[in-house]
Design an enzyme around this catalytic site. Sequence first.
Site, mmCIF file in Angstrom:
data_model
loop_
_atom_site.group_PDB
_atom_site.id
_atom_site.type_symbol
_atom_site.label_atom_id
_atom_site.label_comp_id
_atom_site.label_asym_id
_atom_site.label_seq_id
_atom_site.Cartn_x
_atom_site.Cartn_y
_atom_site.Cartn_z
ATOM 1 N N ASP A 20 0.828 -1.206 0.000
ATOM 2 C CA ASP A 20 0.000 0.000 0.000
ATOM 3 C C ASP A 20 0.861 1.253 0.000
ATOM 4 O OD1 ASP A 20 0.796 -0.564 2.705
ATOM 5 O OD2 ASP A 20 -0.683 0.891 3.396
ATOM 6 N N GLU A 63 0.099 -1.176 5.644
ATOM 7 C CA GLU A 63 1.157 -0.738 6.559
ATOM 8 C C GLU A 63 1.011 0.739 6.886
ATOM 9 O OE1 GLU A 63 5.173 0.900 7.672
ATOM 10 O OE2 GLU A 63 3.853 1.435 6.010
#
Length: 406
Positions: free
Chosen positions: A82, A177
Site C-alpha cells: 500500500d 502498513e
Amino acid sequence: MERVTDKFLRYVSIDTQSQEEVEAVPSTEKQFNLARLLEKELKEIGAQDVRVSDNCYVYATIPSNLTENEKVPVLGFISHMDTSDAVSGANVKPQIIKNYDGGVVTLNKELNITMSPEEYPDLLTRKGEDLIVTDGTTLLGADDKAGVAEIMTMAETLINNPSIKHGTIRIGFTPDEEVGRGVDFFDVEGFAADYAYTVDGGVLGEIEYENFNAAALKLTVKGRSVHPGSAKNVMKNAITLGMQFNSMLPPEQVPEHTEGYEGFYHLNYMEGDVEEAKLYYILRDHDDQKLEEKKKVVLAAVAYLNSVYGEGTFTADIKDSYQNMKKQIEPCMFLIDNAKKAMEDLGVTPKICAIRGGTDGARLSYMGLPCPNLCTGGANFHGRFEYITVQSMEKCVEILLNLAKK
C-alpha cells in the site's frame, strides 16, 4: 531477466492507497490488484508455496539449494504494497531524469512544479544517477513499491542462478502498513522464518532497528450550534474548542521542530463543524515512558477543558499502535552485523539510524519474528516530491542477494 526499474515502474502504475479509519483489512480492495499481479509473477519465475490470503497478504518461498548437511536459518524479506493516503497515488506518471546534473528538476512544466536541491539537499548526493520522479501531482510510490520490486528482483535472480547458494528464503508482501494494520493478519507461524528484514527504509545504506513507540489519538469535541446573531453565552463552537485544545500541547514538540530521538504530537487532520469536531493526532517517542507522559498531557488538557465547558465536551480515544523494536532486536544483533557486512562488501557505507516512524517489522518483532529494516534507496516519501534512483535500487538488490547468500 527484467531489471528492477521495470518492475518498479509497473508496480507504481497500480493505485494501492490504503485508507484510515476502516476496520477491514485490506482497507481498500484495490490493493488486491497488486497482490494478484505479484502472485502471478512469483509463480511465473518459479517461486513455491505462492498464495494470497483473504486479507491480501502475499506469501512465497524460494527453497534452499544447499545440501542436507548445510543448515542455515530461514530468512524472510518483507515489504508493503500500500501507499500513503497523504497524497494521491492514482494515475502516477513517473519520469526518469537520466544522468541528473545536480540542478533544479522540472517535474511539471505546465503547472510550474519544480524540485530544487536547495530545498532537498540530498538530491546533490544523487548527481550522475538516473533520477525517478513524479510529475508533481501524485506521490511516486517508492514507499514501498521500491522494496517490493527489489525483493522480486532478488527472488528472480536467485531462482535463475542456482550457482548462488542460499538457504530457504521466505517472501511476504503486506497491505495497510501505512494505516498501522500491516501485520494484523500476518501469518507468522505459516511464514516460518527464523528472522526477517523489512525492506522499507530510505536512502542507500540505512539500517534501522530502533523506531518510535506510537499511539493514535482521536479527540472528539461536542459543541452547540445556535444562530450567530444570538450566540452570546450559548454557542459552543466545536472547531474553535478543538483549536484551544491544540494550543495547550507543547508547541515545540511537533514534527517540524523535532529530529533524531525527539518525540512529537502531530495533528494529522481534522474534520467537523460547530456541532462536532474531530481531531486526529499521532503521538510518537522512542522512549516508552516519554510517550506515556504525552498521553498524560493529553488527558490533563481534556480534564481541564471539560471542567470549563462541561463534562463530555471533550473525549480522548488513545490507542497504542506499535512499540520500539530495539528490545527485540538487541538479542539478535548479528542481523545488524550481517546487513552492515552485506553493504560494506559492495562499497556501501552503512548508516545505523533510528526510524522516526515505524515499520511492519516493529510489530513483527513483538510477534516472534525479529525484523530490522533496510533501505530501499528512496527519499521524500508520502509527497509529490518523492524520488528514487535506478542505481540505488540496483544496489539494494545486490545487498539483498548478499544477505540471502550462504
